[in-house]
Design a protein around this motif. Structure first.
Motif, mmCIF file in Angstrom:
data_model
loop_
_atom_site.group_PDB
_atom_site.id
_atom_site.type_symbol
_atom_site.label_atom_id
_atom_site.label_comp_id
_atom_site.label_asym_id
_atom_site.label_seq_id
_atom_site.Cartn_x
_atom_site.Cartn_y
_atom_site.Cartn_z
ATOM 1 N N ILE A 107 2.618 67.250 34.251
ATOM 2 C CA ILE A 107 1.389 66.523 34.408
ATOM 3 C C ILE A 107 1.222 66.430 36.031
ATOM 4 C CG2 ILE A 107 1.085 65.343 32.327
ATOM 5 C CD1 ILE A 107 1.695 62.747 33.474
ATOM 6 N N TRP A 108 2.540 66.261 36.633
ATOM 7 C CA TRP A 108 2.557 66.053 38.313
ATOM 8 C C TRP A 108 2.411 67.436 39.142
ATOM 9 C CZ3 TRP A 108 1.639 61.003 39.178
ATOM 10 C CH2 TRP A 108 1.757 60.264 37.934
ATOM 11 N N ASP A 109 2.523 68.811 38.206
ATOM 12 C CA ASP A 109 2.731 69.999 39.113
ATOM 13 C C ASP A 109 1.462 70.082 40.007
ATOM 14 O OD1 ASP A 109 4.923 70.813 37.877
ATOM 15 O OD2 ASP A 109 3.666 72.078 36.271
ATOM 16 N N HIS A 110 0.274 69.647 39.766
ATOM 17 C CA HIS A 110 -0.798 69.759 40.792
ATOM 18 C C HIS A 110 -1.380 68.233 40.784
ATOM 19 C CE1 HIS A 110 -0.199 73.803 39.786
ATOM 20 N NE2 HIS A 110 -0.219 73.827 38.655
ATOM 21 N N MET A 115 -1.567 61.942 44.181
ATOM 22 C CA MET A 115 -0.510 61.468 43.024
ATOM 23 C C MET A 115 -1.389 61.319 41.697
ATOM 24 S SD MET A 115 2.563 62.118 43.781
ATOM 25 C CE MET A 115 3.609 60.775 42.776
ATOM 26 N N SER A 116 -2.345 62.335 41.347
ATOM 27 C CA SER A 116 -3.240 62.007 40.414
ATOM 28 C C SER A 116 -2.735 63.122 39.111
ATOM 29 C CB SER A 116 -4.493 62.038 40.527
ATOM 30 O OG SER A 116 -5.385 62.016 39.485
ATOM 31 N N LEU A 148 6.792 58.619 37.497
ATOM 32 C CA LEU A 148 6.087 58.742 38.867
ATOM 33 C C LEU A 148 4.869 57.862 38.884
ATOM 34 C CD1 LEU A 148 6.450 62.496 39.657
ATOM 35 C CD2 LEU A 148 6.802 60.555 41.312
ATOM 36 N N ALA A 149 4.084 57.564 37.450
ATOM 37 C CA ALA A 149 3.194 56.695 37.504
ATOM 38 C C ALA A 149 3.597 55.169 38.332
ATOM 39 C CB ALA A 149 2.756 56.353 36.470
ATOM 40 N N ALA A 150 4.721 54.876 38.100
ATOM 41 C CA ALA A 150 5.535 53.566 38.555
ATOM 42 C C ALA A 150 5.680 53.825 40.114
ATOM 43 C CB ALA A 150 6.329 53.120 37.689
ATOM 44 N N LEU A 151 6.437 54.963 40.252
ATOM 45 C CA LEU A 151 7.018 55.252 41.706
ATOM 46 C C LEU A 151 5.830 55.396 42.568
ATOM 47 C CD1 LEU A 151 9.702 57.775 41.151
ATOM 48 C CD2 LEU A 151 10.059 55.473 41.609
ATOM 49 N N ARG A 152 4.596 55.797 42.080
ATOM 50 C CA ARG A 152 3.355 55.554 43.124
ATOM 51 C C ARG A 152 3.443 54.399 43.835
ATOM 52 N NH1 ARG A 152 -1.382 58.045 39.385
ATOM 53 N NH2 ARG A 152 -0.636 56.203 38.165
ATOM 54 N N ILE A 165 11.880 65.656 40.942
ATOM 55 C CA ILE A 165 11.515 65.383 39.505
ATOM 56 C C ILE A 165 10.692 66.751 38.766
ATOM 57 C CG2 ILE A 165 9.678 64.172 37.997
ATOM 58 C CD1 ILE A 165 10.504 61.779 39.837
ATOM 59 N N LEU A 166 10.100 67.448 39.759
ATOM 60 C CA LEU A 166 9.456 68.748 39.318
ATOM 61 C C LEU A 166 10.442 69.851 39.274
ATOM 62 C CD1 LEU A 166 6.153 68.579 41.849
ATOM 63 C CD2 LEU A 166 6.548 67.869 39.432
#
Ligand SMILES: Cc1cc2nc3c(=O)[nH]c(=O)nc-3n(C[C@H](O)[C@H](O)[C@H](O)COP(=O)(O)OP(=O)(O)OC[C@H]3O[C@@H](n4cnc5c(N)ncnc54)[C@H](O)[C@@H]3O)c2cc1C
Length: 542
Positions: A107-110, A115-116, A148-152, A165-166
């Motif tokens: 979900i973080w690839d793009h 960071m959406s 990553l949702a928290a790391l943001r 992570i990716l």
């Protein structure tokens, strides 16, 4: 003189192994939900994914990883501290394939600079499939994806970790994260004195040059071979989220000491530790005192994964029961041709249809939420309700599917025994049942108009009056005592709505059996509004 064997050399009237199946192509409820999410042009990749995870070798890896659970090595032969967990090669094989597929990060690839995250539904389809092979290794994958949702909340930290992570090349070595091809992240909230009530956390965080030093204990911290952990601790400004890497920035091992691994009912391929931190290095994530808000960003995603995974487990159980019933003959007739078994299988299938449609509809709401406030409201209200209903339905459903196999279902060599032991955990972690029900009430009381709007829409689509179901949004009228009832009804309504989007016309059967019906407590008793044959055909289409 010849002696007859008391058993025939080939056991008669047993179903063949359920292997080398395609977990996407053969799953009509999933394919319908994927089509509604617009994945028609991905059908080929999803089919390849379904074949890979339904392959005999992959299912065998799942069995081996559970029959050979991880072991903690506290010290080495010379007494040096190791704090390492050893896994069977089958576990590493599962992780290799699932990380290659991006289940820990896609979900973080793009996600870009903002960071959406995107592609929740695309990942959910794969998660639903992969969990059927082996659910235990989903734990580090889910937590890494959600981290990553928290790391943001600490953009510099997020930017530093994002490329790792990716990474898709699984690297199980215990070495500094910056030397690895890919990393996994875990989470430590639960302490001995309280899990739900994280405000009771007593782990302390003292500011030092370049970060904080954390001292305290966590009662549950799963996937201890992760490369870092998001941890809650009391800083001078209150409860705060920290990132604790296995190695300090100078390359020394961080002071993270595992006491023991939990001896668990199920989820046995996954390690879950008790752990102590003794002045362990940590980086602050978000503001001091904002720890719960920060970590809830992560937990919202893990709750979605719990719902999706439990729906996947339910699917496997029903597919297995239908497979067995279509071979096994009792009283000279195949079980699947006998009316009471048909009623049972169809009722089980209806539950899976609802769970699958709802889980995938919820994942789509996560995708649409950034651009659509009504989808954001849906995601906020329905996530705890869906986790509640789907994760709580799984153990009972798996039990009934197990019984369709008769005595074989209760025997460890057959996969339903393992599935049965696995099934309850998604309801317990990431917020247990009552906590989910209370969270639905919280969502209603914080944004009553948004909640009322969501519920009204759900009613419209499924032709039901939410008020008649007891789903009236009046915060003053809602008490904790009613929370479970409200939560269950809301989730059922949302499932009926998700089914109403489909072409199969199963929402009528769902409404009749689950919302209007007499509410029989066991499968096989519900009135399925004439949908029995269709439901059975859709389990394993010819
Ligand atoms: C296999 C496994 C792995 C885990 N891994 C991790 C991990 O990696 N990291 C981590 O941080 N935690 C982990 N956990 C812990 C898990 O998240 C907690 O066990 C869970 O959140 C419940 O907390 P608790 O055990 O302290 O129970 P409690 O908080 O004591 O709750 C007990 C019961 O009370 C209910 N309850 C709580 N509050 C209320 C209320 N106000 N009204 C009514 N009922 C209420 C709960 O729903 C629950 O049923 C793991 C647990 C398991 C089983």
């Amino acid at each position: 003189m010849t002696t007859d064997f008391p058993f025939a050399l080939e056991a008669p009237n047993q179903s063949p192994p359920f292997v080398d199946r395609n977990f996407f192509d053969e799953d009509l409820p999933l394919r319908d939900a994927a089509a509604r999410a617009g994945f028609d042009d991905e059908a080929e990749q999803l089919s390849a994914f379904g074949a890979a995870y339904g392959a005999e070798e992959q299912l065998e890896a799942g069995r081996l990883a559970n029959e050979n659970p991880p072991r903690l090595r506290v010290v080495d032969s010379r007494g040096n501290r190791l704090d390492a967990v050893e896994f069977h090669p089958a576990y590493h094989a599962l992780m290799t394939r699932s990380m290659q597929a991006g289940l820990h990060c896609s979900i973080w690839d793009h996600a870009g600079e903002a960071m959406s995250p995107q592609g929740h539904a695309a990942r959910a389809v794969r998660l639903y499939i992969a969990t059927q092979t082996e659910a235990g290794h989903m734990c580090p994958l889910t937590m890494t994806n959600a981290s990553l949702a928290a790391l943001r909340a600490a953009p510099d930290v997020a930017r530093a970790w994002l490329p790792k992570i990716l990474g898709r090349a699984y690297d199980p070595a215990l070495k500094p994260w910056w030397e690895k091809s890919a990393v996994t992240l875990g989470m430590g909230m639960t302490e001995p004195q309280g899990g739900t009530d994280v405000r009771a956390n007593t782990s302390k965080a003292a500011p030092v040059e370049g970060g904080y030093e954390i001292t305290g204990a966590k009662w549950f911290m799963s996937a201890p071979m992760c490369d870092a952990f998001l941890v809650l601790a009391q800083a001078p400004g209150g409860l705060t989220t920290f990132l604790l890497p296995r190695f300090r920035p100078d390359g020394a091992k961080n002071a993270i000491f595992f006491r023991r691994l939990k001896d668990k009912l199920g989820n046995r391929s996954n390690a879950s530790s008790e752990v102590e931190f003794v002045n362990a290095f940590g980086e602050r994530i978000g503001e001091e005192g904002q720890g719960i808000k920060t970590i809830l960003e992560m937990v919202q995603l893990t709750r979605l994964d719990c719902a999706v995974s439990s729906a996947g487990l339910m699917r496997f159980a029903v597919a297995y029961a239908a497979h067995h019933s279509s071979w096994r003959r009792v009283f000279q007739r195949r079980l699947i041709d006998q009316s009471l078994m048909r009623a049972t299988l169809a009722d089980l299938a209806l539950e899976v249809e609802g769970a699958t449609a709802l889980a995938l509809r919820l994942a789509r709401a996560f995708d649409r939420a950034p651009d659509d406030p009504s989808e954001a409201a849906y995601a906020r209200l329905v996530t705890p309700a869906a986790k509640y209903l789907i994760c709580k339905s799984a153990p009972h459903l798996v039990y009934e599917a197990m019984e369709c196999l008769g005595g074989n279902g209760y025997v460890e060599e057959w996969p339903l025994a393992r599935l049965y032991r696995e099934a309850p955990v998604n309801a317990i972690w990431e917020g247990s049942g009552n906590v989910m029900a209370l969270d639905v009430l919280r969502a209603v009381s914080r944004a009553p108009e948004a909640a009322a709007g969501t519920i009204a829409k759900l009613g419209e689509a499924s032709g039901l009056d939410p008020t008649a179901l007891g789903l009236f949004v009046s915060p003053a009228a809602l008490s904790e005592r009613q929370a479970r009832r409200f939560c269950e009804r809301l989730a059922r309504l949302a499932a009926a709505d998700a089914l109403a989007e489909g072409q199969a016309g199963l929402n009528e059967a769902y409404v009749a059996a689950r919302l209007r019906g007499e509410g029989a407590s066991q499968y096989g008793a519900a009135d399925l509004a004439g949908a029995e044959d269709k439901l059975i055909e859709r389990i394993l289409p010819a």
